[in-house]
Design a protein around this motif. Structure first.
Motif, short mmCIF file in Angstrom:
data_model
loop_
_atom_site.label_atom_id
_atom_site.label_comp_id
_atom_site.label_asym_id
_atom_site.label_seq_id
_atom_site.Cartn_x
_atom_site.Cartn_y
_atom_site.Cartn_z
N ARG A 162 32.75 44.61 81.96
CA ARG A 162 34.05 44.68 81.27
C ARG A 162 35.14 44.31 82.27
O ARG A 162 35.29 44.96 83.31
N PHE A 163 35.90 43.30 81.95
CA PHE A 163 36.98 42.87 82.83
C PHE A 163 37.98 42.08 82.01
O PHE A 163 37.75 41.73 80.84
N THR A 164 39.12 41.78 82.66
CA THR A 164 40.19 41.01 82.02
C THR A 164 40.18 39.59 82.56
O THR A 164 40.09 39.37 83.77
N LEU A 165 40.27 38.63 81.65
CA LEU A 165 40.39 37.21 82.02
C LEU A 165 41.79 36.76 81.65
O LEU A 165 42.14 36.65 80.48
N SER A 166 42.63 36.54 82.66
CA SER A 166 44.04 36.23 82.40
C SER A 166 44.54 34.97 83.10
O SER A 166 45.72 34.66 83.01
N LEU A 167 43.67 34.25 83.80
CA LEU A 167 44.09 32.99 84.42
C LEU A 167 44.08 31.91 83.33
O LEU A 167 43.04 31.46 82.88
N THR A 168 45.27 31.50 82.91
CA THR A 168 45.42 30.64 81.74
C THR A 168 45.08 29.19 82.05
O THR A 168 45.55 28.65 83.06
N PRO A 169 44.30 28.52 81.19
CA PRO A 169 44.16 27.06 81.29
C PRO A 169 45.41 26.41 80.72
O PRO A 169 45.66 26.43 79.52
N LEU A 170 46.22 25.82 81.56
CA LEU A 170 47.56 25.39 81.17
C LEU A 170 47.61 24.11 80.37
O LEU A 170 48.68 23.72 79.90
N ALA A 171 46.48 23.43 80.18
CA ALA A 171 46.51 22.15 79.45
C ALA A 171 47.00 22.34 78.02
O ALA A 171 47.86 21.59 77.54
N LEU A 172 46.48 23.34 77.32
CA LEU A 172 46.89 23.56 75.93
C LEU A 172 48.34 24.02 75.85
O LEU A 172 49.10 23.60 74.96
N LEU A 173 48.76 24.87 76.77
CA LEU A 173 50.14 25.35 76.78
C LEU A 173 51.11 24.19 77.00
O LEU A 173 52.14 24.10 76.32
N LEU A 174 50.79 23.29 77.90
CA LEU A 174 51.67 22.15 78.16
C LEU A 174 51.73 21.22 76.96
O LEU A 174 52.79 20.66 76.65
N PHE A 175 50.60 21.06 76.27
CA PHE A 175 50.63 20.22 75.07
C PHE A 175 51.59 20.80 74.03
O PHE A 175 52.42 20.08 73.46
N THR A 176 51.48 22.09 73.78
CA THR A 176 52.36 22.73 72.80
C THR A 176 53.82 22.62 73.23
O THR A 176 54.71 22.33 72.41
N LEU A 177 54.09 22.82 74.51
CA LEU A 177 55.46 22.76 75.01
C LEU A 177 56.06 21.36 74.84
O LEU A 177 57.19 21.20 74.36
N LEU A 178 55.30 20.34 75.20
CA LEU A 178 55.80 18.96 75.11
C LEU A 178 55.94 18.51 73.65
O LEU A 178 56.89 17.81 73.30
N PHE A 179 54.99 18.90 72.80
CA PHE A 179 55.08 18.54 71.39
C PHE A 179 56.32 19.19 70.77
O PHE A 179 57.04 18.56 69.98
#
Length: 437
Positions: free
Chosen positions: A82-99
């Motif tokens: 059991r652990f937390t995974l919080s290192l975000t893959p920024l590719a999808l975030l950047l796509f949403t931001l630019l769109f």
């Protein structure tokens, strides 16, 4: 264009942006699901998994819980299940931001950017809420409100950035124009806000490009280490494909890490580790192939790379200085010092935000600390960019520059003189058929 039409078009943009982001995740997952499991696959779990990954790609942390049967089969320690995974893959975030920025710019060009921002945000929020209600699996869970609100915040930020930027430069006949008039009344200080933002944009673009070149160079130099880690993982073609796709999604994150390394503070790959120009101190790191790119250099002379952010700040200062000379604005040292400070502060703020997004947890135990520290990264970028920008903006004006300014002023005065005398001659001429006493 009517406000309702603009709002509807912005709503359509938001629906398309959300659909593309979900499809980018759902399509490969469906293919992999079919190849790995086949017709007996539990298709009902495919959408919740895709929705959870979509939320994770917009910054929402995932709570990972490995099933008990997997723990028994693999021998994983219960404490690591059991652990937390919080290192975000920024590719999808950047796509949403630019769109979203593109949609906001279109709404501003149509003359109703507020309606566009509201319409796009409402629709994207509806999609995000639907995903939050239907996503989630027993093995990976995202907090409901975090998963529902973070994607909306990313899309709203992009909408506002695109709309306000276009409205500031082209006008909107509303609040941005009124604010622009207030700033224009500041006299010699009027160019400060716009030029600070422009200089920071130049700095961020340059550093991003340099970071991308750094990642590409390390891929060439240490590609063998990456291949060796792939081989040691003993995965088949399907597993290698999954790992490769995941690493591509993290490519913007690696660029941020590269810029943090270039700036000096570096980044961590686990508690008690450090990767910086001053040296690399690593313990046992996960066998993720992309981590083979980590530089093993342990030389104090590598600190010379901190000149790159200084050069980026100097380039921004040179571009702003040339524009100010051409337009004859911000002549005094006070406004130019404010512009240099503004460039540094905005660049530091962007660096801090990028560090927050590019850091987090990638596993249990010591792996909860990964990525650059926002405070140290922002401080280093701010100081280095300030030095470079201040050198160019505050340097004494040389003779060629002063001569260019005098020439421009002379041309402007002569143009005004010719225009005034042309108007006098035109008004004093006899009109045909008119008698002048």
């Amino acid at each position: 264009m009517q406000r309702l039409t603009v709002a509807l078009l912005a709503a359509l943009d938001a629906a398309i942006a959300a659909a593309i982001g979900l499809a980018v995740l759902l399509a490969p997952l469906t293919l992999l699901w079919t190849i790995a499991i086949g017709a007996t696959a539990d298709w009902g779990a495919l959408w919740p998994a895709s929705g959870t990954l979509w939320q994770f790609g917009h910054g929402a942390a995932m709570q990972i819980q490995i099933p008990d049967e997997v723990i028994r089969a693999t021998g994983i320690a219960p404490a690591a299940a059991r652990f937390t995974l919080s290192l975000t893959p920024l590719a999808l975030l950047l796509f949403t931001l630019l769109f979203a920025a593109r949609s906001g710019r279109r709404a501003s060009a149509a003359g109703a950017w507020i309606s566009g921002v509201v319409g796009g945000t409402v629709v994207f929020a509806a999609v995000s809420l639907l995903v939050a209600l239907t996503a989630g699996t027993p093995a990976a869970h995202v907090a409901f409100w975090v998963g529902a609100l973070l994607p909306v915040a990313v899309y709203l930020a992009g909408l506002l950035a695109g709309a306000v930027k276009h409205a500031w430069s082209e006008g909107d006949g509303g609040p941005i124009d009124r604010l622009h008039d207030v700033v224009d009344s500041w006299g010699d200080w009027a160019p400060v806000p716009a030029e600070a933002v422009r200089g920071a944009a130049v700095t961020v673009v340059v550093l991003t490009g340099v970071g991308a070149l750094g990642v590409a160079a390390m891929t060439v130099l240490r590609g063998g280490e990456v291949i060796a880690l792939f081989e040691s993982a003993h995965v088949d073609a399907l597993g290698a494909t999954v790992i490769t796709l995941g690493q591509l999604a993290y490519l913007p994150t690696l660029v941020v890490w590269a810029v943090a390394w270039i700036a000096g503070p570096g980044f961590a790959v686990g508690a008690g580790t450090a990767v910086s120009p001053a040296g690399t101190q690593l313990g046992v790191v996960p066998g993720i192939p992309v981590l083979g790119l980590l530089p093993p250099v342990d030389s104090f002379w590598m600190l010379v790379v901190v000149l790159i952010p200084i050069a980026a700040g100097a380039l921004a200062g040179w571009m702003i200085r040339s524009k100010l000379v051409w337009e004859g604005g911000a002549v005094g040292y006070g406004p130019r010092a404010a512009i240099a400070a503004g460039i540094a502060l905005i660049s530091a703020g962007v660096a801090a935000l990028a560090a927050v997004l590019a850091s987090g947890s990638i596993g249990p135990g010591r792996l909860t600390e990964t990525g650059p520290q926002p405070g140290g990264f922002a401080l280093a970028i701010g100081l280095e960019v300030l030095v470079g920008a201040a050198i160019l903006l505050l340097a004494p004006r040389h003779r060629d520059e002063l001569a260019e300014e005098r020439t421009d002023r002379w041309h402007a005065e002569m143009a005004e003189y010719d225009h005034a005398h042309t108007g006098e001659r035109t008004s004093g001429q006899d009109t045909p058929g008119t008698r002048v006493d």
